[in-house]
Write a protein that holds these residues in place. Structure first.
Motif, PDB file in Angstrom:
ATOM      1  N   ALA B  25       7.869 -14.516  -5.330  1.00  0.00           N
ATOM      2  CA  ALA B  25       9.194 -13.442  -5.537  1.00  0.00           C
ATOM      3  C   ALA B  25       9.634 -12.430  -3.895  1.00  0.00           C
ATOM      4  N   HIS B  29      13.046 -13.445  -3.233  1.00  0.00           N
ATOM      5  CA  HIS B  29      14.296 -11.747  -2.810  1.00  0.00           C
ATOM      6  C   HIS B  29      14.882 -12.073  -1.600  1.00  0.00           C
ATOM      7  N   LYS B  36      18.245  -9.926  -4.914  1.00  0.00           N
ATOM      8  CA  LYS B  36      17.289  -9.807  -5.969  1.00  0.00           C
ATOM      9  C   LYS B  36      16.980 -10.673  -6.726  1.00  0.00           C
ATOM     10  N   ILE B  37      15.782 -10.149  -6.920  1.00  0.00           N
ATOM     11  CA  ILE B  37      14.792 -10.558  -8.459  1.00  0.00           C
ATOM     12  C   ILE B  37      15.294 -11.459  -9.609  1.00  0.00           C
ATOM     13  N   ASP B  38      15.214 -12.155  -9.886  1.00  0.00           N
ATOM     14  CA  ASP B  38      15.543 -12.193 -11.390  1.00  0.00           C
ATOM     15  C   ASP B  38      13.987 -12.809 -11.762  1.00  0.00           C
ATOM     16  N   PRO B  39      13.792 -11.354 -13.144  1.00  0.00           N
ATOM     17  CA  PRO B  39      11.910 -11.957 -13.490  1.00  0.00           C
ATOM     18  C   PRO B  39      11.831 -13.171 -14.861  1.00  0.00           C
ATOM     19  N   LEU B 298       5.089  -8.680 -11.298  1.00  0.00           N
ATOM     20  CA  LEU B 298       6.903  -8.404 -11.330  1.00  0.00           C
ATOM     21  C   LEU B 298       7.199  -7.301 -10.812  1.00  0.00           C
ATOM     22  N   LEU B 299       6.564  -6.196 -12.029  1.00  0.00           N
ATOM     23  CA  LEU B 299       7.035  -4.965 -11.713  1.00  0.00           C
ATOM     24  C   LEU B 299       7.246  -4.901 -10.172  1.00  0.00           C
ATOM     25  N   ILE B 302      10.059  -5.267  -8.684  1.00  0.00           N
ATOM     26  CA  ILE B 302      10.955  -5.096  -9.162  1.00  0.00           C
ATOM     27  C   ILE B 302      11.553  -3.422  -8.914  1.00  0.00           C
ATOM     28  N   ALA B 305      12.583  -3.013  -5.275  1.00  0.00           N
ATOM     29  CA  ALA B 305      13.310  -3.167  -4.955  1.00  0.00           C
ATOM     30  C   ALA B 305      15.128  -1.668  -5.086  1.00  0.00           C
TER      31      ALA B 305
END
Lengths: 165, 373
Positions: B25, B29, B36-39, B298-299, B302, B305
């Protein structure tokens, strides 16, 4: 969606991999494993059955042993009772025999005693009569000093003797 | 001492998905997405297949795997290292590359013919295929180990790991196969037991996050599809006459089957819904488990961020939930392998159906022990 479309390459390899795995296990693993597992299950079943029958047999043996012991006890009691009876009988017999013997001894003793008594009586009588004769002769001698008296006495005696006859 | 060591190693393993995905991630990132991360991207990449195998803690490096394709001019075999990072590889006259984002074949190897992307017949040893081989070796080794134990020790009961495997074999064989198939059990047991152990092996290996495992195999529809198709084939090839009669001429009022074959159509439809249900059940369950762990991890990023403090707090919760979910997945791995085997057994036993007046004849078909397929 990419996730829901099966990929040709993976399907191909999956078929192949499964076939290989199945062949390997079918040839070298499952027959041995399943046969052993089944046979062991049979063996265990047989063992349980055997143990069960052994237990039954043991119970039976215990029961029969108990009955043998009971029989023996009964026999022992019978024998004891019989022995007791015999003992009493013997004692009784002995007692009667002894009594009979004693009676016999007593009877013979009595008879002897009687005999001796008779003899003694006889002797005694003879002696008494001797004494009496002695005394009488002395008395008579004394009394015969006088003729009168002699005659009286003779008469008297004759009188006395007369009713006796 | 060894106990604490084991606990330490286990907790390390449990934490690995977090760290691996964390580094991943981080890369996304800072890298391609510009902060921006793209889950969705990350999740699907991890659930899907790949031409290389990720190395822990480093998202860029991958263990290269062989690519085998049948292109427009024949067979090509080369290392996947040659087409990483969007490189184009020329092998003879053919040009290959991994299709970039936005392409119809995104992430797959394509051949470029006249500037157009064409998907060749691709039987590359991808990450999933490689994991498949590992699973085959793993399962075969375990079971042959058990078989050798039996050969060497006769009726002596095995202990420890070998005993555990034997317990599983008897659990499936006595509890599922024998109780459902009865005297037909020895005929189908090798197939069904192989299916069970293969699925269980793949499921459990899929839960290990580093090298020998980590591939989402049973959560891949191709794998479950093949297994379901095999069950379908076994069911129908060894189906009895009565089974086919039940399909084409079932015991229902005549109007349901004569001018319009309503019941036969339903029955035939039913033949295909069974393997479809098998496919989707296993696939969805295993994929779902993997996905939940990925989402939980991933939470953290998110939330991080949005707010660093929230990210920190989420870390604790996410890690705990991830561990919890992975443990649940161990249970699910077993249950799904069991369910697949049980349903396959039931489908096969339904196709072994004999009508009641023929029951005394079934003895004639008694199979030779342990011979199948």
């Amino acid at each position: 969606m990419e996730l829901f479309t099966p990929d040709f390459g993976l399907i191909f390899w999956m078929f192949l991999a499964f076939a290989v795995l199945f062949f390997i296990l079918w040839k070298w693993a499952w027959p041995v494993i399943l046969k052993t597992v089944e046979q062991r299950a049979d063996l265990i079943d047989k063992g349980v059955e055997y143990a069960q029958s052994a237990k039954d047999q043991l119970d039976n043996a215990r029961e029969s042993a108990q009955s043998v012991i009971n029989d023996a006890r009964k026999q022992q009691a019978d024998i004891l009772r019989e022995a007791d009876r015999l003992k009493n009988q013997i004692i009784e017999e002995a007692r009667t025999a002894a009594q009979a013997e004693a009676q016999k001894v007593m009877d013979s003793a009595k008879m002897q005693i009687e005999q001796q008594q008779k003899e003694a009586q006889l002797q005694f009588r003879n002696q008494v009569s001797e004494f009496a004769l002695d005394i009488a002769s002395k008395v008579v001698k004394n009394q015969l000093k006088d003729d009168k008296e002699q005659a009286a006495l003779v008469n008297n005696l004759l009188d006395e003797i007369d009713p006796d006859k | 001492m060894t106990r604490y060591l084991k606990i330490f190693i286990l907790s390390l393993i449990a934490l690995l998905p977090v760290s691996v995905r964390a580094s991943h991630a981080d890369d996304s990132h800072e890298g391609d997405h510009g902060g921006k991360i793209d889950p969705k991207e990350i999740i699907f990449e991890h659930l899907g297949d790949g031409y290389g195998w990720e190395v822990p803690f480093n998202h860029h490096k991958r263990i290269p795997l062989p690519i085998i394709v049948w292109g427009s001019d024949g067979l090509h075999i080369f290392s996947s290292a040659r087409v990483t990072d969007g490189q184009t590889y020329r092998d003879g006259n053919a040009e290959f590359r991994i299709a970039p984002k936005g392409s119809e074949y995104k992430g797959k190897l394509v051949e470029i013919v006249d500037g157009k992307e064409i998907r060749p017949w691709d039987i590359s040893i991808t990450k999933n295929v490689c994991a498949l081989f590992i699973a085959v070796i793993f399962v075969a080794a375990l079971l042959i180990h058990l078989a050798r134990h039996h050969k060497a020790n006769g009726f002596k009961a095995p202990r420890k790991t070998t005993g555990a495997i034997e317990a599983l074999v008897t659990f499936i064989y006595d509890g599922v196969i024998k109780s459902t198939l009865g005297d037909k059990a020895p005929k189908f047991a090798p197939y069904l037991l192989t299916v069970f152990f293969f699925i269980l092996g793949m499921n459990l290996l899929g839960l290990i996050v580093v090298f020998p495992g980590g591939a989402n195999l049973t959560g891949n529809i191709a794998v479950t599809l093949v297994l379901a198709v095999l069950t379908f084939l076994v069911t129908n090839i060894w189906g009895t006459k009565d089974y086919w009669k039940e399909i084409f001429w079932p015991d229902v009022p005549l109007w349901l089957k004569f001018p319009l074959p309503i019941m036969p159509v339903i029955e035939i439809f039913g033949m295909f819904t069974k393997p479809a249900a098998l496919t989707v059940r296993l696939f969805a369950n295993m994929m779902g488990g993997h996905m939940i762990v990925l989402v939980l991890t991933l939470l953290i990023f998110i939330f991080a961020a949005i707010n660093p403090v929230a990210g920190g707090a989420t870390t604790v919760v996410s890690v705990l939930f991830s561990i919890f979910m992975l443990l649940i997945d161990v249970l699910v791995s077993f249950i799904q392998a069991y369910v697949f085997t049980m349903l396959s057994t039931i489908f096969i036993s339904l196709a072994q159906h004999h009508e009641h007046h023929e029951e005394h004849k079934t003895d004639e078909h008694q199979p030779a022990p342990a011979v199948s397929k």
